[in-house]
Design a protein around this motif. Sequence first.
Motif, PDB file in Angstrom:
ATOM      1  N   SER A  15       0.845  -1.199   0.000  1.00 39.51           N
ATOM      2  CA  SER A  15       0.000   0.000   0.000  1.00 39.51           C
ATOM      3  C   SER A  15       0.876   1.244   0.000  1.00 39.51           C
ATOM      4  N   ASP A  16       0.272   2.349  -0.446  1.00 43.20           N
ATOM      5  CA  ASP A  16       0.935   3.661  -0.362  1.00 43.20           C
ATOM      6  C   ASP A  16      -0.122   4.642   0.149  1.00 43.20           C
ATOM      7  N   SER A  17      -0.083   5.881  -0.288  1.00 40.67           N
ATOM      8  CA  SER A  17      -1.079   6.828   0.224  1.00 40.67           C
ATOM      9  C   SER A  17      -2.340   6.862  -0.636  1.00 40.67           C
ATOM     10  N   SER A  18      -2.496   5.881  -1.503  1.00 39.31           N
ATOM     11  CA  SER A  18      -3.695   5.796  -2.338  1.00 39.31           C
ATOM     12  C   SER A  18      -4.703   4.848  -1.699  1.00 39.31           C
ATOM     13  N   ILE A  19      -5.805   4.642  -2.383  1.00 41.51           N
ATOM     14  CA  ILE A  19      -6.823   3.709  -1.866  1.00 41.51           C
ATOM     15  C   ILE A  19      -6.535   2.281  -2.310  1.00 41.51           C
ATOM     16  N   TYR A  20      -5.477   2.065  -3.092  1.00 43.76           N
ATOM     17  CA  TYR A  20      -5.239   0.762  -3.714  1.00 43.76           C
ATOM     18  C   TYR A  20      -4.342  -0.155  -2.871  1.00 43.76           C
ATOM     19  N   THR A  21      -4.440  -1.449  -3.149  1.00 42.58           N
ATOM     20  CA  THR A  21      -3.579  -2.445  -2.523  1.00 42.58           C
ATOM     21  C   THR A  21      -3.111  -3.420  -3.599  1.00 42.58           C
ATOM     22  N   VAL A  22      -1.805  -3.532  -3.746  1.00 41.57           N
ATOM     23  CA  VAL A  22      -1.230  -4.497  -4.694  1.00 41.57           C
ATOM     24  C   VAL A  22      -0.016  -5.123  -4.020  1.00 41.57           C
ATOM     25  N   ALA A  23      -0.022  -6.412  -3.834  1.00 39.61           N
ATOM     26  CA  ALA A  23       1.106  -7.076  -3.169  1.00 39.61           C
ATOM     27  C   ALA A  23       2.207  -7.390  -4.186  1.00 39.61           C
ATOM     28  N   PRO A  24       3.439  -6.957  -3.906  1.00 37.24           N
ATOM     29  CA  PRO A  24       4.555  -7.310  -4.791  1.00 37.24           C
ATOM     30  C   PRO A  24       5.045  -8.729  -4.509  1.00 37.24           C
ATOM     31  N   LYS A  25       5.902  -9.228  -5.402  1.00 34.80           N
ATOM     32  CA  LYS A  25       6.493 -10.559  -5.159  1.00 34.80           C
ATOM     33  C   LYS A  25       7.825 -10.422  -4.429  1.00 34.80           C
ATOM     34  N   LEU A  26       8.563  -9.356  -4.769  1.00 38.89           N
ATOM     35  CA  LEU A  26       9.884  -9.135  -4.179  1.00 38.89           C
ATOM     36  C   LEU A  26      10.102  -7.645  -3.948  1.00 38.89           C
ATOM     37  N   VAL A  27      10.968  -7.343  -2.988  1.00 39.58           N
ATOM     38  CA  VAL A  27      11.348  -5.957  -2.718  1.00 39.58           C
ATOM     39  C   VAL A  27      12.870  -5.882  -2.686  1.00 39.58           C
ATOM     40  N   ARG A  28      13.417  -4.836  -3.296  1.00 41.00           N
ATOM     41  CA  ARG A  28      14.869  -4.655  -3.221  1.00 41.00           C
ATOM     42  C   ARG A  28      15.188  -3.238  -2.754  1.00 41.00           C
ATOM     43  N   LEU A  29      16.067  -3.129  -1.766  1.00 42.82           N
ATOM     44  CA  LEU A  29      16.525  -1.820  -1.305  1.00 42.82           C
ATOM     45  C   LEU A  29      17.691  -1.402  -2.187  1.00 42.82           C
ATOM     46  N   VAL A  30      17.582  -0.253  -2.804  1.00 43.48           N
ATOM     47  CA  VAL A  30      18.615   0.216  -3.733  1.00 43.48           C
ATOM     48  C   VAL A  30      19.740   0.908  -2.963  1.00 43.48           C
ATOM     49  N   ASN A  31      20.957   0.406  -3.131  1.00 44.63           N
ATOM     50  CA  ASN A  31      22.126   1.054  -2.536  1.00 44.63           C
ATOM     51  C   ASN A  31      23.080   1.584  -3.589  1.00 44.63           C
ATOM     52  N   SER A  32      22.904   1.168  -4.821  1.00 47.81           N
ATOM     53  CA  SER A  32      23.813   1.598  -5.884  1.00 47.81           C
ATOM     54  C   SER A  32      23.103   1.510  -7.227  1.00 47.81           C
ATOM     55  N   THR A  33      23.710   2.159  -8.225  1.00 41.67           N
ATOM     56  CA  THR A  33      23.162   2.080  -9.583  1.00 41.67           C
ATOM     57  C   THR A  33      23.167   0.635 -10.067  1.00 41.67           C
ATOM     58  N   GLY A  34      24.199  -0.107  -9.652  1.00 42.29           N
ATOM     59  CA  GLY A  34      24.301  -1.514 -10.042  1.00 42.29           C
ATOM     60  C   GLY A  34      23.093  -2.326  -9.568  1.00 42.29           C
ATOM     61  N   ASP A  35      22.578  -1.995  -8.379  1.00 45.39           N
ATOM     62  CA  ASP A  35      21.391  -2.700  -7.865  1.00 45.39           C
ATOM     63  C   ASP A  35      20.203  -2.522  -8.818  1.00 45.39           C
ATOM     64  N   ILE A  36      20.083  -1.316  -9.356  1.00 41.21           N
ATOM     65  CA  ILE A  36      18.956  -1.029 -10.269  1.00 41.21           C
ATOM     66  C   ILE A  36      19.129  -1.832 -11.560  1.00 41.21           C
ATOM     67  N   VAL A  37      20.338  -1.775 -12.108  1.00 37.41           N
ATOM     68  CA  VAL A  37      20.613  -2.476 -13.374  1.00 37.41           C
ATOM     69  C   VAL A  37      20.395  -3.983 -13.206  1.00 37.41           C
ATOM     70  N   ASN A  38      20.923  -4.537 -12.117  1.00 39.81           N
ATOM     71  CA  ASN A  38      20.770  -5.982 -11.865  1.00 39.81           C
ATOM     72  C   ASN A  38      19.308  -6.375 -11.736  1.00 39.81           C
ATOM     73  N   THR A  39      18.561  -5.533 -11.039  1.00 35.61           N
ATOM     74  CA  THR A  39      17.135  -5.841 -10.826  1.00 35.61           C
ATOM     75  C   THR A  39      16.379  -5.817 -12.153  1.00 35.61           C
ATOM     76  N   LEU A  40      16.686  -4.832 -12.988  1.00 33.13           N
ATOM     77  CA  LEU A  40      16.005  -4.755 -14.289  1.00 33.13           C
ATOM     78  C   LEU A  40      16.329  -5.987 -15.136  1.00 33.13           C
ATOM     79  N   GLN A  41      17.582  -6.423 -15.073  1.00 36.27           N
ATOM     80  CA  GLN A  41      17.973  -7.617 -15.833  1.00 36.27           C
ATOM     81  C   GLN A  41      17.263  -8.861 -15.290  1.00 36.27           C
ATOM     82  N   PHE A  42      17.270  -8.991 -13.967  1.00 36.53           N
ATOM     83  CA  PHE A  42      16.610 -10.129 -13.312  1.00 36.53           C
ATOM     84  C   PHE A  42      15.118 -10.148 -13.655  1.00 36.53           C
TER      85      PHE A  42
END
Length: 160
Positions: A15-42
């Motif tokens: 959830s966020d500040s909207s009225i909607y609810t959508v459950a994700p499958k995975l969450v990743r905390l971004v610490n570097s640009t590499g984390d973003i690139v790896n996640t997009l590839q995955f």
Amino acid sequence: MDYLNSKATLEAYSSDSSIYTVAPKLVRLVNSTGDIVNTLQFAGQNGMTVTPRGGGTGVVGGALGAGIILDFSNFKKIMEVDTDNRTVVTQVGIIYDELNLFLRKSGLYFPPDPSSGDSCQIGGMLAGNSSGPSSLKYGLTSDFVEELSVIKPSGQQVIA
Ligand SMILES: Cc1cc2nc3c(=O)[nH]c(=O)nc-3n(C[C@H](O)[C@H](O)[C@H](O)COP(=O)(O)OP(=O)(O)OC[C@H]3O[C@@H](n4cnc5c(N)ncnc54)[C@H](O)[C@@H]3O)c2cc1C
């Protein structure tokens, strides 16, 4: 562990500040640009969506997604302040009020001033072109952006 998937985590990010609810499958905390690139590839290899999340203050459910949530809360380093040119280079996870608190020491101010400024991040403000009371005089978020480093879905980094 790169990805978080405990029941409590997935519920917290559903959830966020909207009225909607959508459950994700995975969450990743971004610490570097590499984390973003790896996640997009995955995500591409596994047919999953990727949704960036800032402060979660958006009211239309933009920070919700059924695939992987990229949480930018740790991606908040301020790299450079140039008082002569009145510019700052920062990562996008920094909270609006925190950025202004830091800039105050240099006599600078980032004006868009959304009411959610104590919780929203620069990335979320960029995505929605946030504004506030000061915008009447000084302008929107987009009026203060000189350059963006953007990572495309392919993982390619471009300067826009
Ligand atoms: C009480 C309250 C008051 C508000 N007042 C205002 C106001 O005065 N003015 C205003 O304009 N809005 C306002 N809003 C709406 C919201 O706070 C703003 O749009 C805010 O800028 C969203 O930022 P966020 O970091 O919380 O983004 P989130 O809600 O986390 O995400 C919003 C969108 O931005 C995307 N995003 C987030 N981070 C990134 C990133 N790093 N890269 C790419 N995309 C990203 C998300 O995927 C999503 O689509 C308010 C909301 C609340 C709840």
